[in-house]
Every structure is written in structure tokens, then in C-alpha cells.
Motif scaffolding. Sequence first.
Motif, PDB file in Angstrom:
ATOM      1  N   ASP A  66      66.585 129.483  81.048  1.00  0.00           N
ATOM      2  CA  ASP A  66      65.789 129.223  81.851  1.00  0.00           C
ATOM      3  C   ASP A  66      66.093 129.696  83.154  1.00  0.00           C
ATOM      4  O   ASP A  66      67.598 128.875  83.232  1.00  0.00           O
ATOM      5  CB  ASP A  66      64.935 128.020  81.649  1.00  0.00           C
ATOM      6  N   GLU A  67      66.013 130.154  84.284  1.00  0.00           N
ATOM      7  CA  GLU A  67      65.464 129.776  85.796  1.00  0.00           C
ATOM      8  C   GLU A  67      67.476 130.771  85.843  1.00  0.00           C
ATOM      9  O   GLU A  67      68.220 129.438  86.396  1.00  0.00           O
ATOM     10  CB  GLU A  67      65.491 128.897  85.855  1.00  0.00           C
ATOM     11  N   TRP A  94      65.304 129.271  75.837  1.00  0.00           N
ATOM     12  CA  TRP A  94      63.154 129.655  77.110  1.00  0.00           C
ATOM     13  C   TRP A  94      63.312 131.302  77.216  1.00  0.00           C
ATOM     14  O   TRP A  94      63.994 132.236  76.843  1.00  0.00           O
ATOM     15  CB  TRP A  94      63.697 129.028  77.882  1.00  0.00           C
ATOM     16  N   TYR A 114      52.367 122.030  79.913  1.00  0.00           N
ATOM     17  CA  TYR A 114      53.029 121.005  80.574  1.00  0.00           C
ATOM     18  C   TYR A 114      51.634 119.885  81.510  1.00  0.00           C
ATOM     19  O   TYR A 114      51.984 119.996  82.390  1.00  0.00           O
ATOM     20  CB  TYR A 114      53.558 122.124  81.843  1.00  0.00           C
ATOM     21  N   TRP A 158      58.627 116.943  81.834  1.00  0.00           N
ATOM     22  CA  TRP A 158      59.774 117.378  82.207  1.00  0.00           C
ATOM     23  C   TRP A 158      59.630 115.896  83.345  1.00  0.00           C
ATOM     24  O   TRP A 158      58.174 115.655  83.472  1.00  0.00           O
ATOM     25  CB  TRP A 158      59.492 117.460  83.169  1.00  0.00           C
ATOM     26  N   TRP A 211      57.718 129.405  77.800  1.00  0.00           N
ATOM     27  CA  TRP A 211      57.341 128.631  78.426  1.00  0.00           C
ATOM     28  C   TRP A 211      56.164 129.341  79.766  1.00  0.00           C
ATOM     29  O   TRP A 211      55.523 129.217  80.200  1.00  0.00           O
ATOM     30  CB  TRP A 211      57.547 127.287  78.682  1.00  0.00           C
TER      31      TRP A 211
HETATM   32  C1  ACM Z   1      61.159 125.208  82.109  1.00  0.00           C
HETATM   33  O1  ACM Z   1      60.586 124.753  82.610  1.00  0.00           O
HETATM   34  N1  ACM Z   1      61.667 125.215  83.165  1.00  0.00           N
HETATM   35  C2  ACM Z   1      61.200 125.767  81.028  1.00  0.00           C
END
Ligand code: ACM
Length: 295
Positions: free
Chosen positions: A94-95, A144, A186, A236, A161
Motif C-alpha cells: 500500500d501507499e 493491499w 477500520y 492500527w 482496504w
Molecule cells: C492501509 O491502511 N494503508 C492499508
Amino acid sequence: EGFYSQEDIKEIVQYAKDRYITVIPEIDMPGHMVAALAAYPELACKAGNYRVLTYWGISEDILCPSEATFEFVENVLLEVMELFPNEYIHIGGDEVPTTRWENSDIAQQLMIKEGLNSEDEIQGYFYERVSDFLAEHGRKAIGWDEIQEKGIKNKTTVMVWRNIENTRVALENGHQAILTPADFTYLNYYQGNQSTEPLAQCCMVTLEKVYHFEPILDELTEVQQSLILGAQGSMWTEYIKTNKHLEYMLSPRLLALSEVLWTNHELKNWTVFQQKLPLHTENLEKLNFSYRKSN
Ligand code: ACM
């Protein structure tokens, strides 16, 4: 902060196994890797004095797609595979900002050598190579959902996600999918009004919102349905320092998610769920488990 020793990991894996739970590690790459660059700056495209991040977010400093990086990643994964005797290993994806690759001779030469048309395709190459490495060791990769925009051709399992509609792309391409759409699952997001809740990440996912998560998408073929492995509540912990706070963020939303995933769809009923909730929260009280008290 902190770290897990190999002995800690073994204890966690065994504790979970005794309760029929498989712990799947995520080693996020090639982004979200500043901690590795702090220890091994030679894995970056740009020389620098990297520090482990002390705030959350996306960094432009990612792994450079050099042979040294692939050797590092493979060595890490060999160690990870030994500690986690699982079918699946999550390798992130991801990202990933590509700025550093745009300005790197190593990345540009890799593009010429491998016939890649863009920096995004470097990520696809990176991902395929690491997934294939896991496959050679009898393991399967999870990534991801960004990875499906990077030209990945193998059968990596996609963890969705962002927009839940990204699931369709994964299924149409024959990938298995695990659903954790941020808007619904989330659990690090606020549960209620920001002014009365402890500091949390950006957005709001109320108990009711979690309950209305629909993991079975419309208009899928039977084969496509079978490719959905299940869903996940994501937590997270950047803003969560104590177990009590963690419990509070999980409860009661995890109860809603459990019912969404483990109850026949026909039996799903928000009103009935609300009526049953006190039975569960009484148990949480008895266990001295922290939870959010109103919807
Ligand atoms: C994510 O929340 N960057 C997978």
C-alpha cells in the motif's frame, strides 16, 4: 516503539494456535519501510540519515528496487517463514509514492532491463518477484489492493482496504480477496463524536456502520463468491498506547463485525442486534473489558 524477539513471536504464534487462530504477519514493502532504511540506509535510492518515523503517514522514502534490496527482503522473509508456519504471508504494497524511483539510476535501469513502462510497473515487478519467492517456498502472498493497479499478473491474494468495489477487479482477475474496507471495518477510526472520544484516526465508523457492512457483493458468479476468503477488522495502533484503550476501540464494534461475518445473512437484523447487545456487554463488564457504552 519496542520490538518482538524471536522467542516472543514463537510464544504469540503458539498462544494463538492453541486457540485455533493463525497469526499472519505483514511485512509491508516497498513502502512503509523507513524503519528498515534507518537500519540499512544502503537500501534506499538516495543516501541519507534515516530515522524511524515517530508519526504516522506515508513517506516518499521507500526501498530502492536494487539487488541488495531483494536480497534483504528474501532474507527477512526466510526468517519470517520460519517463525510463522503459515500458508499466507502479507507483504503489504500500500501507499507507495514513486518519487524516489523517478530520480534513481537503479530504478530507471531496472525499467529498461525488464521492459517496464512506468514506476508503477516497477512495483508490479517488485511484487511479482517477492510473491514468486514465497511461492517457491510453498507460501502464498497477500497484498493491499493497490497492487492490482501495478500490473501484477500472478495470483497474489488481494486485501481490499480502500473502496469495496476494488474487490470486483480482484475477482474478475481471478485473485482471491480478503475484505477490510476502511469505511466499514477500520476499528482505529472514531466510534462517535470526535469531541467526546479519545484521539483516533481521521474518520468515523460507528457500531451501526460496522453492522451494515455487506461482505457478499451483488452480481458475483459462484466462482467469484468462492474467491472471497472472508473479511477483517483492522486496528492500527498509532494512537493506542494501552490495552484498555485497545479494548475500548474494539468493543463493541468487533461484536458487530463477528455477527456480520459469522451469521447467515437472512438472520442479520440491526434492531435484534441492539437488543442482544446488553447480554454481551454484561460479559465484558464481568471480564473487566473496556468498551464504548452508547451507539
Ligand atoms: C492501509 O491502511 N494503508 C492499508
